[in-house]
Scaffold this motif. Structure first.
Motif, short mmCIF file in Angstrom:
data_model
loop_
_atom_site.label_atom_id
_atom_site.label_comp_id
_atom_site.label_asym_id
_atom_site.label_seq_id
_atom_site.Cartn_x
_atom_site.Cartn_y
_atom_site.Cartn_z
N VAL A 66 0.85 -1.19 0.00
CA VAL A 66 0.00 0.00 0.00
C VAL A 66 0.89 1.24 0.00
N GLU A 67 0.88 1.96 -1.12
CA GLU A 67 1.77 3.10 -1.33
C GLU A 67 0.97 4.37 -1.56
N LEU A 68 1.35 5.43 -0.85
CA LEU A 68 0.64 6.70 -0.95
C LEU A 68 0.82 7.37 -2.32
N GLU A 87 1.10 -7.27 -5.55
CA GLU A 87 0.29 -6.18 -6.09
C GLU A 87 0.56 -4.90 -5.29
N VAL A 88 0.42 -3.76 -5.97
CA VAL A 88 0.63 -2.47 -5.33
C VAL A 88 -0.65 -1.67 -5.41
N ARG A 89 -1.15 -1.24 -4.28
CA ARG A 89 -2.35 -0.41 -4.21
C ARG A 89 -1.94 1.03 -3.90
N SER A 95 -6.34 5.19 5.91
CA SER A 95 -7.74 5.09 5.50
C SER A 95 -8.03 3.90 4.60
N TRP A 96 -7.01 3.12 4.27
CA TRP A 96 -7.19 1.97 3.38
C TRP A 96 -7.97 0.87 4.10
N GLY A 118 -1.23 7.60 15.93
CA GLY A 118 -2.46 7.17 16.59
C GLY A 118 -3.15 6.01 15.89
N VAL A 119 -2.66 5.65 14.71
CA VAL A 119 -3.30 4.62 13.89
C VAL A 119 -2.40 3.42 13.65
#
Length: 261
Positions: A66-68, A87-89, A95-96, A118-119
């Motif tokens: 998961v890449e911004l 795979e790259v999202r 928020s993903w 915090g997450v």
């Protein structure tokens, strides 16, 4: 922090070319501790252009990264094209939406500090099966390599970057505190371990300046200050160090086990 973490996407090709790969011994230790194999499900947070993603994919794992940054993700996909299980999202990890099936490993290499504190721990825990592993890689520039250069280059930073602390020097690896506190203090994780690996990389002048341009604090400088800083460094490397410097990196691998519910 959000603006700074988005600077990496501005030149993904440069980032891919300049950033160091991780030592094979670190990848081997990660595979050993996490028990990685062809059936392992791996979630990577902030893969960049795939510096760690590719060697993990080469183990045959199912990898979801998961890449911004969309440009960073595009380069990572190109590097992973021979690994259909990876795979790259493009998404912000915070928020993903997590998939229903949990992962065996959540890994984040030199990017966890960019995730909302915090997450990050609670969401990483939610992504894992009980007994799954969280692996964090931290990278630091430490004393070693061309030490005289890193003492003298401080003058360039003090001249062109007013935020530079006076007399700043890289610390020896032995003086860098372990990065285990956050995982050790989390109620979601136990059995926290740390392993350290160093590597020396020798750069030409152009290669070294390319590395600097992948750092958010250098990219965040005003254009005139950045030009002046890089020109000062170029002059120092070319004229005083024969066009070559060696930089020592410390990579720390922290692994924690998800507490069974």
């Amino acid at each position: 922090m959000t603006a700074l973490r988005e600077t990496f996407n501005e030149d993904a090709e440069l980032y891919d070319r300049a950033r160091p790969r991780y030592p094979p011994a670190l990848v081997a230790e990660l595979a050993r501790v996490a028990g990685l194999g062809p059936d392992s499900r791996v979630l990577e947070i902030g893969p960049g252009t795939g510096q760690l993603t590719l060697p993990v994919a080469e183990l045959g794992c199912h990898v979801t990264a998961v890449e911004l940054g969309d440009a960073m993700a595009a380069v990572a996909r190109r590097r992973l094209r021979e690994h259909p299980r990876a795979e790259v999202r493009v998404a912000e990890f915070e928020s993903w939406p997590l998939p229903e099936e949990p992962f065996d490993l959540v890994v984040c290499a030199t990017a966890f500090h960019w995730i909302d504190p915090g997450v990050r721990m609670v969401k990483a825990a939610r992504a894992l099966r009980p007994g799954g592993r969280l692996a964090l890689v931290r990278t630091e520039h430490v004393a070693g390599g061309t030490e005289e250069f890193f003492a003298r280059v401080q003058e360039c930073y003090e001249r062109w970057d007013p935020a530079t602390p006076p007399g700043l020097r890289p610390l020896p690896a032995s003086q860098i505190p372990a990065g285990t506190a956050e995982a050790a203090g989390s109620p979601y994780f136990e059995r926290v371990t740390a392993a350290r690996f160093t590597q020396d990389i020798t750069y030409s002048t152009d290669q070294y300046l390319d590395v600097l341009l992948t750092y958010s604090n250098h990219r965040a400088l005003g254009e005139a200050a950045r030009r002046g800083l890089l020109a000062c460094i170029r002059n120092l490397v070319d004229n005083e160090f024969a066009g070559s410097v060696t930089k020592r990196y410390l990579h720390e691998l922290v692994v924690a086990t998800r507490v069974a519910e």
